[in-house]
Scaffold this active site. Structure first.
Site, PDB file in Angstrom:
ATOM      1  CB  SER A   1      -1.135   3.708 -11.797  1.00 35.15           C
ATOM      2  OG  SER A   1      -0.836   2.412 -12.268  1.00 35.15           O
TER       3      SER A   1
HETATM    4  C1  LIG Z   1      -0.159  -0.772 -11.568  1.00 36.09           C
HETATM    5  S1  LIG Z   1      -0.257  -0.796  -9.841  1.00 36.09           S
HETATM    6  C2  LIG Z   1      -1.581  -1.881  -9.466  1.00 36.09           C
HETATM    7  C3  LIG Z   1      -2.899  -1.473  -9.981  1.00 36.09           C
HETATM    8  C4  LIG Z   1      -4.050  -2.168  -9.369  1.00 36.09           C
HETATM    9  N1  LIG Z   1      -4.220  -3.466  -9.922  1.00 36.09           N
HETATM   10  C5  LIG Z   1      -5.284  -1.301  -9.501  1.00 36.09           C
HETATM   11  O1  LIG Z   1      -6.250  -1.678 -10.171  1.00 36.09           O
HETATM   12  O2  LIG Z   1      -5.274  -0.247  -8.893  1.00 36.09           O
HETATM   13  C6  LIG Z   1       1.115  -1.811  -9.413  1.00 36.09           C
HETATM   14  C7  LIG Z   1       1.263  -1.976  -7.922  1.00 36.09           C
HETATM   15  O3  LIG Z   1       2.238  -2.972  -7.686  1.00 36.09           O
HETATM   16  C8  LIG Z   1       2.862  -2.624  -6.467  1.00 36.09           C
HETATM   17  N2  LIG Z   1       4.124  -3.361  -6.363  1.00 36.09           N
HETATM   18  C9  LIG Z   1       5.331  -3.089  -6.930  1.00 36.09           C
HETATM   19  N3  LIG Z   1       6.233  -3.991  -6.574  1.00 36.09           N
HETATM   20  C10 LIG Z   1       5.613  -4.885  -5.777  1.00 36.09           C
HETATM   21  C11 LIG Z   1       6.036  -6.054  -5.083  1.00 36.09           C
HETATM   22  N4  LIG Z   1       7.296  -6.509  -5.162  1.00 36.09           N
HETATM   23  N5  LIG Z   1       5.108  -6.708  -4.338  1.00 36.09           N
HETATM   24  C12 LIG Z   1       3.832  -6.270  -4.255  1.00 36.09           C
HETATM   25  N6  LIG Z   1       3.378  -5.171  -4.888  1.00 36.09           N
HETATM   26  C13 LIG Z   1       4.256  -4.481  -5.639  1.00 36.09           C
HETATM   27  C14 LIG Z   1       3.045  -1.121  -6.568  1.00 36.09           C
HETATM   28  O4  LIG Z   1       3.264  -0.536  -5.294  1.00 36.09           O
HETATM   29  C15 LIG Z   1       1.727  -0.721  -7.209  1.00 36.09           C
HETATM   30  O5  LIG Z   1       0.785  -0.353  -6.245  1.00 36.09           O
END
Ligand SMILES: C[S@@+](CC[C@H](N)C(=O)[O-])C[C@H]1O[C@@H](n2cnc3c(N)ncnc32)[C@H](O)[C@@H]1O
Length: 422
Positions: free
Chosen positions: A126
């Site tokens: 997101s």
């Molecule tokens: C809330 S979203 C990030 C939102 C972002 N900061 C933005 O402004 O769009 C969280 C992200 O963390 C990623 N994510 C989840 N687990 C992860 C991991 N182990 N390493 C890196 N990224 C990860 C997800 O795929 C997702 O895209």
């Protein structure tokens, strides 16, 4: 793991977005409105971050999203795709510049562009609530000159804000989902930004760029991964969404101690939740009926009813007390739900039942009497003066991590730092 190193270096003061075209005036006006709203809410506190919000075009990072609809049935997600990047419909721009989290991926890699009509699914990426993004960068104390490691690039919007303040070469961002990472890289390039983007497991950090002055995670973890503590310099800060499998959430700001592997900090006020990091997410519950119908069940009265599974602070405490437990509901047959705490890891469960006089009973089964553990934790917390989660803190030392309530000498609960099975 693939990586794209920045071929260019942009000083923080360099003009930001290069995008121009129909709709840009409206987008710029809406950014101003959003910045005003975030300032009034107290999320946006400094003129420098306001300038960054005014310059980063969120619509370039979120060309499409899923709109949530909660109904009597399962939650559905309706794709909302901007008419075209050039035309930038005003309703789409208004949605993108609202202070709202916008879901951009379901079930791993389903994008809004991939589906027609409402669908069901689990959000996996997101664009975080803009108010929360700016609160996090303000709270983590990011300044020009800092080297920043972001975990969870997502759409790239928060990465772009960091680039505005620190310059592209100072920002490293790790994203697990390759498709999200690709879209983020393209959007960042469209706005003239080329930070160091890494596709891979952010739980490992990015040792090649260490030491960092700041680490900001935008996905939540059950404990602070050891590589994060190793890669932030002594005195640097880590802003970490902590969660678990209940799920309950908290946002903690840690300062790295003099020795690698040591950190201390406090929880920040506010009720914020992030999606769980891949690798720390909860496994599916198998065999629920067997867990609930064991023959060793015992029943007794309890002073703590289902309300403690709804309150922000007490749910976090319950998660600390029973870190592998889950909170589930099953229909009671009279239009209400029975609340259960089940722990597949130990084969234990606790079910709350009305006692017919406005109070509650609990039926427990399995080797761990879960509700006994929960009550013991709630009693310790009550004896400490019932501190709100904003008065919790965290200590990391000697390979152990614990959360304390009220003061570092107050009651404490150790976090599971074993390899999760999620
Ligand atoms: C809330 S979203 C990030 C939102 C972002 N900061 C933005 O402004 O769009 C969280 C992200 O963390 C990623 N994510 C989840 N687990 C992860 C991991 N182990 N390493 C890196 N990224 C990860 C997800 O795929 C997702 O895209």
């Amino acid at each position: 793991m693939t990586e794209r190193h920045s071929p260019t270096v942009n000083p923080p003061s360099e003009p930001g977005p290069a995008a121009t075209g129909p709709g840009d005036d409206l987008a710029a006006r809406l950014r101003g409105k959003l910045a005003d709203e975030l300032r009034q809410r107290g999320d946006l506190r400094s003129p420098e971050w306001r300038e960054a919000v005014l310059r980063v075009p969120r619509h370039v990072f979120v060309p499409a999203f899923f709109q949530r609809t909660d109904g009597p049935g399962p939650t559905t997600w309706t794709p909302r795709v901007g008419e075209s990047p050039k035309e930038k419909s005003s309703s789409h721009l208004e949605a993108v510049y609202s202070n709202t989290t916008l879901v951009t991926r379901l079930d791993g890699d389903r994008r809004p562009e991939d589906v027609e009509g409402p669908v069901t699914g689990t959000p996996t990426s997101s664009s975080t609530l803009p108010g929360l993004v700016v609160r996090m960068v303000e709270d983590s104390g990011v300044h020009p000159g800092d080297r920043v490691l972001e975990i969870g690039t997502g759409t790239g919007y928060s990465t772009a804000l960091l680039c505005e303040r620190c310059g592209d070469e100072a920002v490293t961002s790790v994203e697990y989902d390759a498709r999200s990472a690709r879209s983020a890289r393209d959007a960042l390039a469209t706005t003239g930004r080329h930070p160091n983007l890494v596709v891979g497991d952010g739980l490992l950090g990015r040792p090649e760029g260490a030491p960092y002055d700041r680490l900001i995670a935008t996905c939540s973890v059950r404990h602070v991964p050891a590589p994060w503590l190793e890669q932030v310099r002594s005195g640097g800060t880590l802003l970490v969404p902590l969660s678990g499998w209940l799920p309950a959430h908290g946002l903690v700001r840690l300062t790295r101690g003099r020795n690698a592997g040591e950190a201390n900090g406090e929880f920040l006020p506010g009720c914020v939740s992030f999606m769980g990091a891949a690798g720390h997410a909860a496994p599916a519950v198998q065999g629920l009926a067997n867990l609930l119908n064991r023959e060793d069940a015992g029943e007794r009265a309890t002073d703590h009813g289902p309300a403690v599974l709804e309150d922000w602070t007490t749910t976090f405490l319950i998660q600390l007390a029973a870190p592998t437990a889950r909170h589930l509901g099953t229909p009671a047959g009279d239009g209400t739900f029975r609340e259960h705490l089940v722990d597949p890891a130990t084969g234990s469960s606790a079910t709350l039942l009305p006692d017919g006089r406005g109070g509650h009973r609990v039926r427990q089964s399995g080797p761990v009497r879960l509700w006994d553990t929960v009550e013991e934790t709630l009693n310790r917390w009550e004896r400490a003066g019932r501190p709100d989660q904003a008065r919790f803190g965290m200590t990391v030392t000697g390979g152990r991590q614990w959360v304390w309530a009220g003061s570092p000498d107050g009651p404490r609960w150790e976090l599971p730092t074993d390899v999760p099975t999620g």
